[in-house]
Design a protein around this motif. Structure first.
Motif: not given
Length: 321
Positions: A10, A45-46, A48-50, A52-53, A56
């Motif tokens: 990433r 957006r990508r 933001c997903q990273d 969140a991952l 988590r």
């Protein structure tokens, strides 16, 4: 995926987003040049997903903090409105509003029909039963309309600048007040909007029929022709907005009524604001032109032009990109 491969996969996206943020920060001093690149939103957006991952999967506080800082910096550019308020207003009037009206064409035409049927009925009945006028309209108001369109009174022979400004303000107050009632009536499951349209159709039909019946039509029609279509279009759009609210309460579908009202309410409010703009435009014509001393043929020509312009605007504006 473990932390190290995740970062390696990433990292290029994170660096590219950071570069875009730096470029946009540097351009803030010249807003006209600070247009967001097309790749900004997908990258945002990508990442933001990273983020969140990373949270988590517990990849560590340092990585989470880095991505969170990057997301916040990019967010300021993603959601910052770089267009000026005037440009946004022009875009809404020129493109977005007529699109909304066409999307609600069913409610618009329903409003027009509900208004037009009692209007036409009362105009036709007024020649046979003139006494019905006083059942629908207060006698003092009838007298006021008679004085307004009496050819010997000279009210349609031109206004001074002060009188025109005063009447412009009066028409805004009166007609926008009607738009507000039509819109707010939707909160009563749409019934309030429909009753308001029926009542106005009865009153206007009674008054127009009476004025024409007593021989004052030559003053009435040249006065109203310039603004009536624009004004009625504003009324029907505000009524369509009210019916959109009512639809959320009557038929919410699988949504809760509260959720349907919130979702429909956003679109209905935009419709209402556009309708108010149309009504203000009609009030301007009514205040400064309708009572002018221009020849009757000129007034009818202007009325035809404003009617055609209103119809063309609602039907054609905003088509395409």
């Amino acid at each position: 995926m473990k932390r190290a491969p995740f970062i390696a996969q990433r990292e290029a996206s994170w660096k590219r987003l950071a570069e875009l943020v730096e470029e946009l920060d540097a351009l803030r001093a010249t807003p006209s040049r600070a247009s967001a690149p097309a790749e900004l939103l997908p990258l945002y957006r990508r990442v933001c997903q990273d983020l969140a991952l990373a949270r988590r999967r517990m990849y560590g506080g340092a990585l989470v903090e880095r991505l969170n800082t990057l997301v916040l910096a990019a967010r300021n550019h993603v959601y910052r409105d770089r267009s000026r308020p005037l440009a946004s207003a022009v875009r809404f009037i020129a493109r977005d509003f007529p699109r909304l009206v066409r999307a609600e064409a069913g409610f618009f035409w329903l409003s027009a029909i509900v208004y037009a049927i009692p209007l036409a009925a009362m105009i036709l009945i007024s020649s046979e039963r003139p006494d019905l006028l006083f059942a629908a309209v207060d006698p003092a108001m009838v007298q006021q309309y008679e004085e307004m369109y009496d050819p010997s009174a000279g009210h349609t022979g031109g206004r001074s600048a002060d009188d025109a400004i005063a009447m412009f303000g009066f028409y805004i107050s009166n007609n926008v007040g009607g738009d507000i009632k039509a819109f707010a009536g939707g909160a009563l499951w749409g019934v309030g909007t429909l009753l308001f349209l029926i009542f106005n159709g009865i009153v206007h039909g009674s008054v127009f029929g009476h004025i024409a019946q007593i021989g004052y039509g030559d003053e009435l029609w040249p006065f109203v022709c310039g603004h009536v279509v624009l004004e009625l279009a504003g009324l029907f759009v505000s009524s369509a907005a009210g019916l959109r609210l009512g639809a959320a309460l009557v038929a919410p579908g699988r949504r809760s009524r509260a959720r349907a009202l919130r979702e429909n309410g956003a679109q209905a409010l935009l419709l209402f604001l556009g309708a108010v703009a149309m009504t203000v435009g009609a009030a301007f014509i009514e205040g400064f032109w309708s009572a002018s001393a221009a020849p009757v043929n000129v007034k009818f020509a202007v009325g035809a032009c404003t009617s055609l312009a209103t119809a063309s605007y609602l039907l054609l504006a905003g088509r395409g990109e």
